[in-house]
Write an enzyme that holds these catalytic residues in place. Structure first.
Site, short mmCIF file in Angstrom:
data_model
loop_
_atom_site.label_atom_id
_atom_site.label_comp_id
_atom_site.label_asym_id
_atom_site.label_seq_id
_atom_site.Cartn_x
_atom_site.Cartn_y
_atom_site.Cartn_z
NE ARG A 123 46.98 51.02 15.04
CZ ARG A 123 47.47 50.62 13.88
NH1 ARG A 123 46.66 50.12 12.95
NH2 ARG A 123 48.74 50.71 13.64
CE LYS A 145 38.23 49.40 36.03
NZ LYS A 145 38.63 49.35 37.46
CD GLU A 187 34.52 41.21 42.84
OE1 GLU A 187 34.25 42.35 43.27
OE2 GLU A 187 35.62 40.91 42.34
CE LYS A 229 31.77 46.36 36.53
NZ LYS A 229 32.83 45.37 36.63
CD GLU A 239 38.68 52.80 38.58
OE1 GLU A 239 38.35 51.76 37.99
OE2 GLU A 239 39.57 52.86 39.42
NE ARG A 243 34.48 50.48 35.77
CZ ARG A 243 34.46 49.90 34.59
NH1 ARG A 243 34.27 50.62 33.51
NH2 ARG A 243 34.61 48.59 34.48
CG ASN A 247 38.72 49.81 42.15
OD1 ASN A 247 38.51 48.85 41.43
ND2 ASN A 247 39.02 51.01 41.68
CG HIS A 250 38.92 45.06 44.13
ND1 HIS A 250 37.71 45.00 44.76
CD2 HIS A 250 38.82 44.23 43.06
CE1 HIS A 250 36.90 44.17 44.09
NE2 HIS A 250 37.56 43.70 43.05
CG HIS A 254 44.20 43.91 43.05
ND1 HIS A 254 43.90 45.07 42.36
CD2 HIS A 254 43.24 43.01 42.68
CE1 HIS A 254 42.82 44.87 41.62
NE2 HIS A 254 42.40 43.63 41.80
CG HIS A 267 39.54 38.76 42.04
ND1 HIS A 267 40.47 39.77 42.17
CD2 HIS A 267 38.34 39.37 41.89
CE1 HIS A 267 39.85 40.94 42.09
NE2 HIS A 267 38.56 40.73 41.91
N1 LIG Z 1 37.27 43.01 34.37
C1 LIG Z 1 36.71 43.26 35.52
O1 LIG Z 1 36.01 44.24 35.71
C2 LIG Z 1 36.92 42.27 36.63
C3 LIG Z 1 36.12 42.34 37.78
C4 LIG Z 1 36.28 41.35 38.75
C5 LIG Z 1 37.23 40.35 38.57
N2 LIG Z 1 38.00 40.34 37.46
C6 LIG Z 1 38.99 39.28 37.23
O2 LIG Z 1 38.28 38.05 37.12
C7 LIG Z 1 39.16 36.99 37.50
C8 LIG Z 1 38.43 36.04 38.41
O3 LIG Z 1 37.34 35.50 37.71
P1 LIG Z 1 36.66 34.14 38.18
O4 LIG Z 1 36.42 34.19 39.62
O5 LIG Z 1 35.55 33.90 37.26
O6 LIG Z 1 37.84 33.07 37.99
P2 LIG Z 1 38.21 32.04 36.82
O7 LIG Z 1 37.99 32.62 35.51
O8 LIG Z 1 39.58 31.54 37.16
O9 LIG Z 1 37.16 30.85 37.04
C9 LIG Z 1 37.18 30.14 38.25
C10 LIG Z 1 37.30 28.63 38.02
O10 LIG Z 1 36.04 28.11 37.66
C11 LIG Z 1 36.15 27.35 36.45
N3 LIG Z 1 34.85 27.48 35.80
C12 LIG Z 1 34.37 28.54 35.13
N4 LIG Z 1 33.09 28.34 34.81
C13 LIG Z 1 32.76 27.12 35.28
C14 LIG Z 1 31.56 26.37 35.28
N5 LIG Z 1 30.43 26.86 34.78
N6 LIG Z 1 31.57 25.13 35.83
C15 LIG Z 1 32.71 24.65 36.38
N7 LIG Z 1 33.86 25.34 36.45
C16 LIG Z 1 33.88 26.56 35.90
C17 LIG Z 1 37.32 27.97 35.75
O11 LIG Z 1 37.86 27.10 34.80
C18 LIG Z 1 38.25 28.22 36.93
O12 LIG Z 1 38.89 27.03 37.30
C19 LIG Z 1 40.36 37.63 38.14
O13 LIG Z 1 41.44 37.59 37.24
C20 LIG Z 1 39.93 39.06 38.37
O14 LIG Z 1 40.99 39.97 38.33
C21 LIG Z 1 37.86 41.27 36.48
ZN LIG Z 2 36.97 42.13 41.77
#
Ligand SMILES: NC(=O)c1ccc[n+]([C@@H]2O[C@H](COP(=O)([O-])OP(=O)(O)OC[C@H]3O[C@@H](n4cnc5c(N)ncnc54)[C@H](O)[C@@H]3O)[C@@H](O)[C@H]2O)c1
Ligand SMILES: [Zn+2]
Length: 370
Positions: A123, A145, A187, A229, A239, A243, A247, A250, A254, A267
């Site tokens: 939990r 999130k 972003e 942020k 949100e 907040r 989006n 987005h 999405h 993304h």
């Molecule tokens: N929680 C939130 O508020 C929020 C906000 C925006 C995006 N997201 C989510 O985040 C995700 C996208 O995140 P992302 O763009 O970081 O993608 P990701 O986590 O897939 O990373 C991108 C790629 O880079 C590689 N990588 C990571 N760090 C590295 C480094 N230092 N050197 C070399 N390679 C590296 C990873 O292994 C992957 O192949 C999506 O699922 C999206 O929905 C969440």
């Molecule tokens: Zn995003």
């Protein structure tokens, strides 16, 4: 470890759940910031790409804790309940109790899954974000999130659960592929568009420095993004209001991610195209001047990001995919639209014909980006 300018500390102000965001060089191997947040048992979650690069430095900073490690396969397509369950199994097998801490070492995918596992395990237990992509350092690691995807919709299973600490070591960006760097810039542009016109102007002048990985430019962009942020999250954690402006792009984005299959467009790439669609629609509706819509699309283009929908996603398919997004209320697709550069608003009061026109006119990007 590199030495450089002192790290920057920001705060997400959420009463007794407030936490620091540390941004700087060489933070990964420094036990100092981690120490007050760590308990006896630590589970590090990383993936098969990031682990080999950075686990060793981080491990050295974890001191005498009982440390377990879970290495996930790399990719958005693994952001699933099944992957989350692997983390839960590892916690149970190691007999971790409610006082344990999870630590996410990786990009937004690792961060989102780990945060969700931390929200669910017994939990709710503590977790720390150690983001290693630009996107995760400017966005996903901050704000609590957490989620995994469902085949029918992105981030459809999740929880709000704030981390105890965000540790953004900018040295990790040196190994990030160019395409991932650009996805993070999407972003960053978003913050300028929704609430920081001055930052948008800075980006117009400095986007090339970001693409060239100029350390000062990157540090400035990360700090300014996290500041934006943190302010939004502190004002509206769940949100209920502003907040939702985060989006921007987005709901379109999405739909692109789900429509093409997770992992096809990144993304950030999908969000970039989505922001251009939002600008186009805002201009069609008379909210935004044509000149500001053009500025938006030009900056996204300068950043090497897609400005159009993938050609195989037609308007009807997009509308169907968009209707699954969380931002739908009472059957109407709520969208974030732009009034000016630096000002956005959420609305479901718009001419559906204008939305269709935007979806029809801003098609044409290649399905495979590189
Ligand atoms: N929680 C939130 O508020 C929020 C906000 C925006 C995006 N997201 C989510 O985040 C995700 C996208 O995140 P992302 O763009 O970081 O993608 P990701 O986590 O897939 O990373 C991108 C790629 O880079 C590689 N990588 C990571 N760090 C590295 C480094 N230092 N050197 C070399 N390679 C590296 C990873 O292994 C992957 O192949 C999506 O699922 C999206 O929905 C969440
Ligand atoms: Zn995003």
């Amino acid at each position: 470890m590199q030495t450089g300018p002192p790290s920057i500390e920001l705060k997400v102000a959420l009463g007794d759940r407030s936490y620091p965001i540390l941004i700087g060089r060489g933070l990964l191997g420094d036990p100092g910031p981690l120490e007050p947040c760590l308990r006896r048992q630590v589970l590090v979650v990383t993936n098969s790409t990031v682990g080999p690069l950075y686990l060793q430095s981080l491990r050295a900073a974890l001191g005498q804790c009982q440390v377990e490690i879970v290495t996930l396969p790399d990719g958005e397509q693994f952001k699933t309940l099944a992957t989350m369950e692997r983390i839960i199994s590892a916690l149970l097998e190691a007999r971790f109790d409610r006082g344990c801490t999870l630590l996410a070492l990786g990009g937004g995918v690792v961060g989102d899954i780990t945060g969700f596992a931390a929200a669910c395990y017994q939990r709710g237990v503590d977790y720390i974000q150690v983001p290693t992509t630009l996107l995760a350092q400017v966005d996903s690691s901050v704000g609590g999130k957490t989620a995994v995807n469902h085949a029918l919709g992105k981030n459809m299973i999740g929880a709000f659960h704030q981390p105890r600490l965000v540790l953004a070591d900018t040295d990790t960006l040196s190994t990030l592929p160019d395409r991932e760097l650009r996805a993070g810039i999407a972003e960053i542009i978003k913050y300028g568009l929704i609430r920081d016109a001055g930052f948008f102007g800075w980006l117009e002048a400095n986007v090339h420095a970001l693409l060239e990985r100029d350390p000062q430019a990157l540090a400035h962009a990360i700090e300014r993004s996290c500041r934006n942020k943190a302010e939004v999250v502190a004002a509206d954690e769940r949100e209920a209001g502003q907040r939702a402006l985060l989006n921007l792009g987005h709901t379109f984005g999405h739909a692109i991610e789900t429509g093409l299959g997770y992992g096809s467009w990144l993304h950030g790439e999908a969000v970039a195209a989505g922001m251009c669609l939002a600008a186009d629609l805002s201009a069609r509706l008379g909210w935004l001047s044509g000149a500001d819509a053009e500025r938006t699309i030009r900056l996204v283009d300068y950043a090497g990001l897609p400005t159009r929908l993938p050609s195989q996603l037609g308007p009807e398919q997009m509308l169907a995919l968009m209707a699954v997004d969380k931002k739908v209320q009472e059957g109407r697709i709520r969208l974030v639209l732009l009034e000016n550069i630096g000002h956005a608003a959420v609305t479901s009061q718009y001419d559906p014909g204008a939305l269709k026109a935007t979806l029809a006119h801003r098609r044409g990007a290649a399905a495979a980006l590189a």
